[in-house]
Design a protein around this motif. Structure first.
Motif, PDB file in Angstrom:
ATOM      1  N   LEU A  73       3.068  10.006  13.100  1.00  0.00           N
ATOM      2  CA  LEU A  73       2.018  10.501  12.226  1.00  0.00           C
ATOM      3  C   LEU A  73       1.907  12.012  12.357  1.00  0.00           C
ATOM      4  CD1 LEU A  73      -0.439   9.869  10.351  1.00  0.00           C
ATOM      5  CD2 LEU A  73      -1.804   9.674  12.430  1.00  0.00           C
ATOM      6  N   LYS A  74       1.877  12.702  11.226  1.00  0.00           N
ATOM      7  CA  LYS A  74       1.715  14.154  11.216  1.00  0.00           C
ATOM      8  C   LYS A  74       0.709  14.543  10.149  1.00  0.00           C
ATOM      9  CE  LYS A  74       6.392  15.306  12.837  1.00  0.00           C
ATOM     10  NZ  LYS A  74       7.647  16.053  12.543  1.00  0.00           N
ATOM     11  N   PHE A  75      -0.137  15.501  10.512  1.00  0.00           N
ATOM     12  CA  PHE A  75      -1.075  16.039   9.530  1.00  0.00           C
ATOM     13  C   PHE A  75      -0.381  17.128   8.708  1.00  0.00           C
ATOM     14  CE2 PHE A  75      -4.613  14.953  12.710  1.00  0.00           C
ATOM     15  CZ  PHE A  75      -4.863  13.738  12.082  1.00  0.00           C
ATOM     16  N   PRO A  76      -0.778  17.300   7.465  1.00  0.00           N
ATOM     17  CA  PRO A  76      -0.176  18.359   6.631  1.00  0.00           C
ATOM     18  C   PRO A  76      -0.448  19.740   7.232  1.00  0.00           C
ATOM     19  CG  PRO A  76      -1.417  16.800   5.284  1.00  0.00           C
ATOM     20  CD  PRO A  76      -1.753  16.492   6.704  1.00  0.00           C
ATOM     21  N   LYS A  77       0.562  20.576   7.231  1.00  0.00           N
ATOM     22  CA  LYS A  77       0.409  21.945   7.747  1.00  0.00           C
ATOM     23  C   LYS A  77      -0.006  22.933   6.664  1.00  0.00           C
ATOM     24  CE  LYS A  77       3.578  21.622  11.675  1.00  0.00           C
ATOM     25  NZ  LYS A  77       4.746  22.245  12.359  1.00  0.00           N
ATOM     26  N   PHE A 122       0.790  -1.219   0.000  1.00  0.00           N
ATOM     27  CA  PHE A 122       0.000   0.000   0.000  1.00  0.00           C
ATOM     28  C   PHE A 122       0.829   1.279   0.000  1.00  0.00           C
ATOM     29  CE2 PHE A 122      -3.033  -2.808   2.620  1.00  0.00           C
ATOM     30  CZ  PHE A 122      -3.449  -3.461   1.473  1.00  0.00           C
ATOM     31  N   PHE A 123       1.943   1.263   0.724  1.00  0.00           N
ATOM     32  CA  PHE A 123       2.679   2.505   0.916  1.00  0.00           C
ATOM     33  C   PHE A 123       3.980   2.557   0.129  1.00  0.00           C
ATOM     34  CE2 PHE A 123       0.588   3.047   5.319  1.00  0.00           C
ATOM     35  CZ  PHE A 123      -0.580   3.427   4.690  1.00  0.00           C
ATOM     36  N   SER A 124       4.174   1.626  -0.788  1.00  0.00           N
ATOM     37  CA  SER A 124       5.302   1.779  -1.700  1.00  0.00           C
ATOM     38  C   SER A 124       4.959   2.896  -2.676  1.00  0.00           C
ATOM     39  CB  SER A 124       5.567   0.468  -2.453  1.00  0.00           C
ATOM     40  OG  SER A 124       4.466   0.169  -3.293  1.00  0.00           O
ATOM     41  N   CYS A 125       5.966   3.465  -3.267  1.00  0.00           N
ATOM     42  CA  CYS A 125       5.748   4.637  -4.125  1.00  0.00           C
ATOM     43  C   CYS A 125       4.766   4.343  -5.260  1.00  0.00           C
ATOM     44  CB  CYS A 125       7.079   5.104  -4.707  1.00  0.00           C
ATOM     45  SG  CYS A 125       8.215   5.772  -3.455  1.00  0.00           S
ATOM     46  N   THR A 126       4.890   3.155  -5.877  1.00  0.00           N
ATOM     47  CA  THR A 126       4.049   2.818  -7.022  1.00  0.00           C
ATOM     48  C   THR A 126       2.591   2.690  -6.619  1.00  0.00           C
ATOM     49  OG1 THR A 126       5.889   1.659  -8.060  1.00  0.00           O
ATOM     50  CG2 THR A 126       3.658   1.172  -8.891  1.00  0.00           C
ATOM     51  N   TYR A 127       2.352   1.880  -5.587  1.00  0.00           N
ATOM     52  CA  TYR A 127       0.971   1.656  -5.174  1.00  0.00           C
ATOM     53  C   TYR A 127       0.356   2.916  -4.578  1.00  0.00           C
ATOM     54  CZ  TYR A 127       1.035  -3.351  -6.007  1.00  0.00           C
ATOM     55  OH  TYR A 127       1.083  -4.577  -6.605  1.00  0.00           O
ATOM     56  N   LEU A 128       1.182   3.694  -3.889  1.00  0.00           N
ATOM     57  CA  LEU A 128       0.659   4.922  -3.299  1.00  0.00           C
ATOM     58  C   LEU A 128       0.163   5.855  -4.390  1.00  0.00           C
ATOM     59  CD1 LEU A 128       0.367   6.038  -0.432  1.00  0.00           C
ATOM     60  CD2 LEU A 128       2.512   7.269  -0.771  1.00  0.00           C
ATOM     61  N   PHE A 129       0.903   5.928  -5.491  1.00  0.00           N
ATOM     62  CA  PHE A 129       0.489   6.775  -6.615  1.00  0.00           C
ATOM     63  C   PHE A 129      -0.783   6.232  -7.262  1.00  0.00           C
ATOM     64  CE2 PHE A 129       0.531   7.743 -11.160  1.00  0.00           C
ATOM     65  CZ  PHE A 129       0.566   9.129 -11.127  1.00  0.00           C
ATOM     66  N   PRO A 155       3.203   7.943   5.670  1.00  0.00           N
ATOM     67  CA  PRO A 155       3.319   8.831   4.492  1.00  0.00           C
ATOM     68  C   PRO A 155       2.257   9.928   4.504  1.00  0.00           C
ATOM     69  CG  PRO A 155       2.436   6.684   3.869  1.00  0.00           C
ATOM     70  CD  PRO A 155       2.895   6.554   5.289  1.00  0.00           C
ATOM     71  N   GLU A 156       2.711  11.157   4.551  1.00  0.00           N
ATOM     72  CA  GLU A 156       1.806  12.304   4.609  1.00  0.00           C
ATOM     73  C   GLU A 156       0.997  12.456   3.329  1.00  0.00           C
ATOM     74  OE1 GLU A 156       2.578  17.012   4.821  1.00  0.00           O
ATOM     75  OE2 GLU A 156       3.496  15.867   6.471  1.00  0.00           O
ATOM     76  N   ASP A 157       1.498  11.891   2.250  1.00  0.00           N
ATOM     77  CA  ASP A 157       0.804  12.028   0.970  1.00  0.00           C
ATOM     78  C   ASP A 157      -0.592  11.416   0.998  1.00  0.00           C
ATOM     79  OD1 ASP A 157       2.939  13.328  -0.096  1.00  0.00           O
ATOM     80  OD2 ASP A 157       3.787  11.585  -1.122  1.00  0.00           O
ATOM     81  N   VAL A 158      -0.825  10.482   1.897  1.00  0.00           N
ATOM     82  CA  VAL A 158      -2.137   9.843   1.973  1.00  0.00           C
ATOM     83  C   VAL A 158      -3.227  10.893   2.190  1.00  0.00           C
ATOM     84  CG1 VAL A 158      -3.581   8.296   3.361  1.00  0.00           C
ATOM     85  CG2 VAL A 158      -1.252   7.617   2.751  1.00  0.00           C
TER      86      VAL A 158
END
Length: 818
Positions: A74-78, A23-30, A51-54
């Motif tokens: 875990l951090k939320f986007p600022k 799920f969180f590899s670059c390919t699957y995340l994209f 991954p913050e990109d989620v």
């Protein structure tokens, strides 16, 4: 694993390795970002950086993440955080809620629980005009509640409980018209209760308890909240409650009312008309009179707590025949009540009754007591009962008669009894054989007969029962220790035979008690060698063999798992000889890693029973009623050990008490003892130690008790921090020592004793807050509810200081893991 066209992804309990791989590899995340609308991650054991990109997935509408171990970063986007997200539910370790949360204009549900958030609640939450559910409970949010939150027009559930919020509630609001549940409890809110709370048309639950709200509360205004079902104002600083003397209104939907610690001086009139009420808490007030006619309309009442109203008079009105058909639980603890029976305690439907800590006198006989046939749990402890001839409570399962004045022989409890506590009385004679009747063999689990005048040999049947806890300490039982756990038994958790006259050797059957955590055999006449075979018990945490006739050397153990969970070892006042057991100090993993252990009471297989021990500090015995799981101690004093103190002792970094005094130890004091950062009591007195005192010991910031007297130590006494607080008696009998505080000078100008600033340590460790102590000694018995202390000595200044400092550390850990 294909994710094509999969809009909803529920990966609950999927191993973290698969989560990261697929799920969180670059390919699957994209690939996921182009179609995923729902992502659920619960109990996956995720660690590391999330991954913050989620959070930037363009179609993501629902995100759930729940982790128990909180090892995920875990951090939320600022910045640039927007999108169609409607539901955000996160229970994981987070420290900041950024202002960017206010950009999620489609958000309807925001639930952030147990995340350790710090700082203020963002005012930008007021931008979330579609928000219906807002849960931010059990975090560390601080500062005032943003005014913008009170202007949300769609919110139905608002829970900010369990934080550090301060300030007053606004005097006016323009939103909250849809609000049905408001929970602001367990904060530090102050000021008056605002009137707008009584005009919320949809309010069903209002929780304001455990704050600092003050002023007068006008009870009559409650009639305006017609839909209200639950109300709690307990534990505030309200000065008084006012109500019209002839108030005749009713709240037809109110089922739960909590007014504990509200400074109420009389039974509130309006309560009489609450016909739907089933839970009422008026504890910790100043109500003095309770009469039967106050409850005539409360036919649905199930639970009533009137405890800690002193004095409370429960008047039996012969003209009123009160029957409460659903009444199951009553607490009248600490009310200065003198009689056992009244119109409340004799309600036939009662299952749970607490009459502890009163002044109830007299006897329990068949002629005088014929009530309580349905009681399941009865607490009559800490009263003045003198005789017990009969048990009228035929269905009883939990019975506490401890700390009374009961005399005569022990009467066997009813067969249904599972927990029987009758300690601290004046019972005599032997344990009746009827306690082992087959009819009760599968019921009795906990038996506490401690501190009576019971005697005789113990029936073998007690060793065969499937008990979880047995406490016989403080009696005069004699003979050999029973063969407990003849058949392998994982049930027995606590066995306390302290302060009796047991003799002979230890039965090897104890090695079958695989669930044993606490074994206290101190102060008997047991004659045996060290029971190394107990090391196979995987959960053993406390082993007390003090004041017996144990002898011989403690052989080294080749099994590295032996006693690996042990936290308290007391071998004092025996006849052990030879070298200190170096390999065991290596095995004691339980004394090395307590920093992250959850705070609870050690031993005690249920909430009704806890273990106690005796510790020797500064030559004085202290009885500790309860032991915290964060406590570790070694006492090998008053034996015949010889040789040097092993350097490996310095690895036991969770130790709070270390006592090797009154032996024949030689050599130097190991500098590794300076690693024992939690140490509060160190006693190496009455040995043959030589050399200088290691300067590393001055780094022990919590050391309150130091005794190095009667050795052969030489040189300058180190100075700094705690060492500046120790007096001459810590060093007496070492003629070669010089410098403060002894009178002998080292031949140069000695520095004056510095004043130890406790704030220096407190600041370094972030200590703050208040606490309530449940016992004394080395900071080990602290609690956050009312308790009591039993000591065999006065409260010396050195001990009080130790408690205060260690208690702050306990509180800090408690808040961190709350």
């Amino acid at each position: 694993m294909s994710l094509k066209n999969r809009e909803k992804l529920d990966a609950t309990k999927t191993p973290s390795s698969l989560i990261y791989q697929y799920f969180f590899s670059c390919t699957y995340l994209f690939n996921m970002s182009s179609f995923i609308t729902t992502l659920i991650l619960e109990e996956n054991g995720l660690q590391g950086k999330f991954p913050e990109d989620v959070f930037h997935f363009p179609y993501l509408q629902k995100f759930n993440l729940f982790e128990i171990d909180n090892q995920l970063e875990l951090k939320f986007p600022k910045t640039n955080w927007s999108g169609p997200l409607k539901s955000l539910l996160v229970s994981a370790y987070l420290q900041e809620l950024p202002d960017s949360i206010g950009n999620l204009r489609s958000l309807e549900i925001l639930e952030l629980l147990n995340g350790n958030f710090k700082g203020p609640i963002p005012a930008s939450l007021g931008n979330l005009t579609q928000l219906e559910h807002l849960y931010l409970s059990s975090n560390n949010f601080a500062g005032p509640i943003p005014y913008s939150i009170f202007n949300l027009t769609q919110v139905q559930f608002l829970d900010l409980s369990g934080n550090k919020l301060v300030g007053s509630l606004p005097s006016k609001v323009s939103g909250l018209s849809q609000l049905s549940i408001l929970r602001l409890d367990h904060n530090f809110l102050s000021g008056r209760v605002p009137s707008w709370l009584f005009s919320l048309p949809s309010l069903v639950e209002l929780m304001l308890n455990s704050n600092k709200l003050n002023g007068t509360f006008e009870l009559d205004k409650l009639s305006e909240i017609c839909k209200l079902e639950q109300l709690s104002l307990s534990d505030n600083a309200l000065s008084s409650f006012t109500s019209a003397s002839n108030a005749n209104y009713s709240l037809p939907n109110l089922v739960s009312l909590e007014l504990s610690s509200c400074n109420i001086s009389e039974f509130p009139n309006f309560v009489r008309n609450l016909e739907g009420l089933y839970f009422l808490n008026l504890s910790y007030n100043r109500v003095h009179v309770i009469e039967a006619d106050m409850f005539l309309k409360l036919k649905g009442l199930e639970v009533l707590d009137l405890s800690h109203n002193i004095p409370l008079f429960v008047r039996n009105n012969s003209e009123v025949d009160l029957v409460l058909p659903l009444f199951v639980e009553l607490s009248l603890s600490s009310c200065n009540i003198t009689e056992l029976s009244n119109f409340l305690t004799t309600q036939e439907s009662l299952n749970f009754l607490d009459l502890s800590n009163n002044n109830i006198q007299g006897q329990v006989t068949e002629q005088e007591n014929n009530w309580g046939s349905n009681l399941v749990d009865l607490d009559l402890s800490k009263n003045l009962l003198t005789a017990l001839e009969y048990y009228p409570w035929k269905s009883i399962e939990i019975l506490d008669l401890g700390s009374n004045l009961l005399e005569g022989p022990l009467v066997t409890p009813p067969p249904s009894t599972m927990v029987f506590l009758i300690s601290n009385n004046r019972l005599n004679g032997e344990i009746p054989s009827s306690i082992c009747d087959p009819a009760r063999s599968d019921y009795l689990l906990i038996l506490d007969l401690s501190y009576n005048n019971l005697s005789g040999a113990i029936s073998k049947c007690l060793g065969l029962r499937h008990l979880e806890g047995l406490n016989l300490q403080g009696n005069s039982f004699h003979g050999n220790v029973l063969d407990f756990c003849v058949e392998r038994n994982s049930v027995l958790e606590s066995l306390n035979l302290n302060k009796n006259d047991f003799d002979g050797s230890l039965p090897k059957s104890l090695a079958n008690c695989s669930g044993l955590e606490v074994l206290n055999l101190g102060n008997n006449k047991i004659n045996d060698t060290y029971p190394y075979w107990l090391g196979d018990l995987p959960g053993l945490k406390v082993l007390v063999l003090r004041s017996n006739y144990f002898h011989g050397q403690i052989a080294h153990s080749a099994n590295k798992s032996h006693f690996s969970n042990l936290q308290i070892l007391d071998l004092s006042h025996n006849m052990f000889s030879g070298f200190l057991p170096t390999t065991y100090f290596t095995n004691f993993k339980g004394m090395m890693n307590l920093a992250n252990v959850d705070m609870a009471y050690m031993g005690g297989p249920s909430q009704y029973y806890t273990d106690s021990i005796v510790l020797t500090m500064k030559g004085e015995e202290i009885v500790l009623e309860r032991i915290l799981t964060i406590f570790a101690a070694i006492d090998m004093s008053s034996n015949r050990f010889e040789g040097t103190i092993p350097e490996t002792v310095g690895n036991l970094i969770s130790l709070i008490v270390l006592n090797f005094s009154h032996n024949h130890l030689t050599g130097h004091i190991p500098s590794s003892l300076g690693n024992l950062a939690a140490l509060e009591s160190l006693d190496l007195s009455c040995n043959r130690l030589v050399g200088e005192i290691p300067s590393q010991l001055t780094g022990l910031n919590f050391l309150e008790v130091l005794n190095l007297s009667d050795n052969h130590l030489v040189g300058l006494i180190p100075q700094g921090k705690q060492f500046n607080t120790f007096l001459n008696d810590s060093y007496v009998g070492n003629t070669g020592l010089c410098g403060f505080p002894v009178s002998k000078s080292c031949g140069r100008s000695d520095p004056p004793p510095a004043i130890y600033d406790e704030r220096e340590v407190d600041s370094a460790f972030g200590l703050n807050g208040k606490f309530v102590m449940m016992g004394y000694g080395c900071g080990l018995v602290f609690g956050f509810s009312a308790g009591y202390i039993m000591m065999t000595i006065r409260k010396p200044k050195w001990l009080v200081g130790m408690i205060q400092r260690a208690g702050n550390r306990v509180l800090r850990r408690f808040k961190k893991n709350r």
